[in-house]
Design an enzyme around this catalytic site. Structure first.
Site, mmCIF file in Angstrom:
data_model
loop_
_atom_site.group_PDB
_atom_site.id
_atom_site.type_symbol
_atom_site.label_atom_id
_atom_site.label_comp_id
_atom_site.label_asym_id
_atom_site.label_seq_id
_atom_site.Cartn_x
_atom_site.Cartn_y
_atom_site.Cartn_z
ATOM 1 N N MET A 42 124.203 -29.276 -112.385
ATOM 2 C CA MET A 42 125.528 -28.889 -111.865
ATOM 3 C C MET A 42 125.221 -27.616 -110.724
ATOM 4 O O MET A 42 126.263 -27.402 -110.178
ATOM 5 C CB MET A 42 126.622 -28.435 -112.802
ATOM 6 C CG MET A 42 126.864 -29.521 -113.706
ATOM 7 S SD MET A 42 128.337 -29.331 -114.403
ATOM 8 C CE MET A 42 128.485 -27.953 -115.275
ATOM 9 N N GLY A 43 123.939 -27.540 -110.421
ATOM 10 C CA GLY A 43 123.736 -26.542 -109.392
ATOM 11 C C GLY A 43 123.590 -25.140 -109.828
ATOM 12 O O GLY A 43 123.460 -24.781 -111.213
ATOM 13 N N LEU A 45 121.279 -23.103 -109.485
ATOM 14 C CA LEU A 45 120.084 -23.086 -110.109
ATOM 15 C C LEU A 45 119.487 -21.593 -110.663
ATOM 16 O O LEU A 45 119.499 -20.602 -109.464
ATOM 17 C CB LEU A 45 119.088 -23.755 -109.232
ATOM 18 C CG LEU A 45 119.382 -25.093 -108.779
ATOM 19 C CD1 LEU A 45 118.486 -25.887 -107.889
ATOM 20 C CD2 LEU A 45 119.743 -25.993 -109.931
ATOM 21 N N HIS A 49 116.109 -23.768 -114.785
ATOM 22 C CA HIS A 49 116.384 -25.118 -113.832
ATOM 23 C C HIS A 49 115.035 -25.323 -113.288
ATOM 24 O O HIS A 49 114.506 -26.429 -113.128
ATOM 25 C CB HIS A 49 117.396 -25.185 -112.700
ATOM 26 C CG HIS A 49 118.612 -24.915 -113.504
ATOM 27 N ND1 HIS A 49 119.475 -24.028 -113.363
ATOM 28 C CD2 HIS A 49 119.559 -26.012 -113.947
ATOM 29 C CE1 HIS A 49 120.678 -24.619 -113.833
ATOM 30 N NE2 HIS A 49 120.872 -25.625 -114.126
ATOM 31 N N GLN A 75 133.511 -33.549 -117.215
ATOM 32 C CA GLN A 75 133.129 -32.677 -118.706
ATOM 33 C C GLN A 75 133.628 -31.206 -118.718
ATOM 34 O O GLN A 75 133.420 -30.516 -119.510
ATOM 35 C CB GLN A 75 131.490 -32.689 -118.521
ATOM 36 C CG GLN A 75 131.111 -31.751 -117.544
ATOM 37 C CD GLN A 75 129.504 -31.583 -117.371
ATOM 38 O OE1 GLN A 75 129.015 -32.894 -116.990
ATOM 39 N NE2 GLN A 75 128.794 -30.768 -117.883
ATOM 40 N N GLY A 161 117.179 -29.501 -120.539
ATOM 41 C CA GLY A 161 116.936 -28.223 -121.296
ATOM 42 C C GLY A 161 117.282 -28.258 -122.724
ATOM 43 O O GLY A 161 118.436 -28.657 -123.061
ATOM 44 N N GLU A 162 116.499 -27.452 -123.471
ATOM 45 C CA GLU A 162 116.807 -27.486 -125.086
ATOM 46 C C GLU A 162 117.902 -26.386 -125.231
ATOM 47 O O GLU A 162 118.530 -26.441 -126.383
ATOM 48 C CB GLU A 162 115.706 -27.203 -125.808
ATOM 49 C CG GLU A 162 114.535 -28.177 -126.115
ATOM 50 C CD GLU A 162 113.570 -27.920 -127.143
ATOM 51 O OE1 GLU A 162 113.524 -26.656 -127.508
ATOM 52 O OE2 GLU A 162 112.806 -28.540 -127.140
ATOM 53 N N ASP A 164 121.159 -26.777 -123.998
ATOM 54 C CA ASP A 164 122.123 -27.503 -124.440
ATOM 55 C C ASP A 164 121.543 -28.650 -125.303
ATOM 56 O O ASP A 164 121.384 -29.856 -125.060
ATOM 57 C CB ASP A 164 122.822 -28.210 -122.973
ATOM 58 C CG ASP A 164 123.279 -27.160 -121.918
ATOM 59 O OD1 ASP A 164 124.458 -26.547 -122.476
ATOM 60 O OD2 ASP A 164 122.709 -26.654 -121.092
ATOM 61 N N SER A 199 121.610 -19.176 -118.314
ATOM 62 C CA SER A 199 122.842 -19.930 -118.014
ATOM 63 C C SER A 199 123.349 -19.565 -116.743
ATOM 64 O O SER A 199 123.438 -18.471 -116.284
ATOM 65 C CB SER A 199 123.847 -19.740 -119.171
ATOM 66 O OG SER A 199 124.897 -20.361 -118.822
#
Length: 290
Positions: A42-43, A45, A49, A75, A161-162, A164, A199
């Site tokens: 979702m950018g 970065l 990322h 979402q 990524g783990e 999430d 994050s």
């Protein structure tokens, strides 16, 4: 770097952005004749990322690395941070260029959800628990956009990524259940020097909130450290650490199997936490061997 509505130029960063047609992206990637590695984002970065992109760049067979950037409204709940979600597009493109990404896909909302579109992918029971219980509708939004990206880009492998972790589990299950012809690769959490999981939402934290937020990682680490004594001790220890920061509002602390079923008596498990620090909601998790 070229910004274009069509075509594909190997060896440089090409940006497919609205009003480029969905079909032009699909055609361009098929015409490349190489394996495709996708990193959906979702950018905003960050180094997490970048680590996903580095994994994507290392796939065998000189594949094409593709990053999608799309802040997916499906979402976000009605009281969540869709409108203020960071969108530093030029910085994101610069990061992609630095990491050797070959194609960035930048669809608009109307591209992904044309007028009248109302079909969604609904997860099973696991999608209604943990994050799904706190954020109703979140995972149908995630799985719907991810499935559309898989159809558009046609990747051989996609990287998630783990951090999430529940999202990763549900995407893997969707790919298996719906016979998507690709593999899903999970990439370990990247942390800042103080242990906070990277994050895009970390930028919302004030210095004092940032200090409080570190309790999440301390709790997970403490719980994992007593895993030899069983599940009850893991949870009790982690809860005790979280209680040290009463201003951190915990949504859940849970110990589950790696597939997010009930925790085993012995073997590998996953300890997960979600909490609100001020107005910012953070999640984290760690692998635990009981």
């Amino acid at each position: 770097m070229t910004r274009t509505a069509g075509g594909y130029a190997a060896g440089e960063l090409t940006v497919h952005e609205s009003p480029a047609s969905i079909a032009s992206v699909t055609r361009a990637l098929r015409a490349a004749g190489r394996r495709v590695a996708l990193v959906p984002t979702m950018g905003a970065l960050h180094d997490g990322h970048r680590e996903l992109i580095r994994h994507a760049r290392r796939i065998p067979g000189a594949g094409v690395s593709v990053v999608s950037i799309f802040v997916n409204p499906l979402q976000f709940g009605p009281n969540e941070d869709l409108m203020r979600y960071p969108r530093p597009l030029e910085a994101d493109l610069a990061a992609c260029r630095e990491e050797g990404v070959e194609l960035v896909f930048l669809p608009g909302v109307a591209d992904m959800y044309p007028e009248g579109a109302d079909t969604v992918v609904t997860p099973g029971v696991v999608g209604t628990e943990l994050e799904g219980a706190v954020r109703p509708g979140h995972f149908p939004g995630v799985l719907t956009v991810v499935s559309k990206l898989f159809h558009i880009v046609g990747p051989d492998v996609a990287f998630f990524g783990e951090k999430d972790y529940q999202q990763l589990v549900l995407v893997k299950k969707m790919v298996r259940d719906l016979d998507f012809p690709l593999s899903i690769a999970g990439v370990p959490i990247v942390r800042e020097a103080d242990g906070l999981a990277l994050s895009s939402r970390n930028v919302y934290l004030s210095p004092e909130e940032r200090r409080r937020a570190l309790v999440l990682q301390r709790a997970l680490r403490a719980g994992a450290g007593v895993s030899a004594h069983g599940a009850d001790t893991v949870l009790a220890t982690a809860r005790g650490v979280l209680a040290e920061e009463p201003d951190v509002a915990v949504d859940y602390l849970a110990l589950r199997a790696p597939d997010l079923g009930p925790a085993p008596v012995a073997g590998w498990a996953r300890l997960l936490v979600a909490a609100r620090v001020g107005t910012t909601r953070l999640i984290d998790n760690v692998a635990v061997r009981l």
